[in-house]
Design an enzyme around this catalytic site. Sequence first.
Site, short mmCIF file in Angstrom:
data_model
loop_
_atom_site.label_atom_id
_atom_site.label_comp_id
_atom_site.label_asym_id
_atom_site.label_seq_id
_atom_site.Cartn_x
_atom_site.Cartn_y
_atom_site.Cartn_z
N ALA A 65 -16.25 -9.09 65.56
CA ALA A 65 -16.70 -9.71 66.81
C ALA A 65 -17.65 -8.75 67.50
CB ALA A 65 -15.49 -10.01 67.69
N GLY A 109 -13.27 -9.35 62.77
CA GLY A 109 -13.51 -10.79 62.73
C GLY A 109 -14.30 -11.22 61.51
N GLU A 112 -11.78 -11.59 58.86
CA GLU A 112 -10.98 -12.77 59.23
C GLU A 112 -11.74 -14.07 58.95
OE1 GLU A 112 -10.40 -10.72 63.09
OE2 GLU A 112 -8.33 -11.40 62.89
N GLU A 132 -9.73 -3.04 64.27
CA GLU A 132 -9.56 -3.31 65.70
C GLU A 132 -8.75 -2.22 66.40
OE1 GLU A 132 -9.19 -5.60 63.29
OE2 GLU A 132 -10.09 -7.51 63.92
#
Length: 258
Positions: A65, A109, A112, A132
């Site tokens: 992200a 992300g 993911e 993260e």
Amino acid sequence: MAYETLIVEIEDEIALIRLNRPEALNALNAKLMSELTAVLAAADANDKVRCIILTGSDKAFAAGADIKEMAERSFVDVFGGDFFAPEAEALLRVRKPMIAAVAGYALGGGCELAMICDFIIAADTAKFGQPEINLGVVAGLGGTQRLTRFVGKSKSMDMHLTGRNMDAAEAERCGLVSRVVPAKDLISEARKSAAKIAGKSALTVMAVKEAVNRSYETTLREGLLFERRLFHALFATEDQKEGMAAFLEKRTAQFRDR
Ligand code: HXC
């Protein structure tokens, strides 16, 4: 249609969607996620598309992200706005098969997003990670849940707690990716898989996707019953008659998605 963060090509019944924010290693910002969900919904609804490939650049599938966009957000912002939840749900609604073709970094992300796809083909340059923890947060697009189901608790804990990356060979060994190919062949190999899928009955393809995904969401007993009933139900299709007749007549089946 032109997109700010994606390059989309539809050719030979395959939609190739390339994440395209080279200045940020394809970090997933709000614009990219909104364009991606719109493109996927359109591809899902487009009769000319039978398989979707999601890819990035040679250097990065996606480095997570967008940290610049997230850094100053408050709890009220992210919880109140349910950060990336509608986008994550939209990705799960796609019924056509999605292949992630990953070269370079697939972190946070990005890892993911690759795991949300139906399977991952990795270039030998791919690096997967859930870093993260280094940012003082945990994964938020499914990493703690999907990675654990895919590779088991020990390796998932290792990845999430240390924030280390794994290379393509390790990702293949532990079952995160279906196979590893030379980086130069990544898209052609993904296209070959997509073309194989595109030649099947779209009904059967959707049934496979639903059945395999069910295995992550229910008990073995319920999953087996769901699979058996889908198997039974497909005998109501013309494609089952065609597939079995073609085998017996020693010819290639001509499926009509009926
Ligand atoms: C914003 C990013 C970014 C990111 C890279 N960039 N990753 N920008 N968000 N996630 C930007 C850098 O700031 C830099 O821009 C440019 O991309 C190139 O990156 P470099 O760091 O200079 O490249 P390199 O030295 O090769 O290192 C590559 C890297 C590193 C190891 C991938 O960029 C990195 O560690 N990125 C962050 C990875 C990460 O922590 N991901 C998890 C995010 S949290 P400038 O302008 O400085 O040149 C997450 C949670 C998901 O994903 C949950 C959602 C609900």
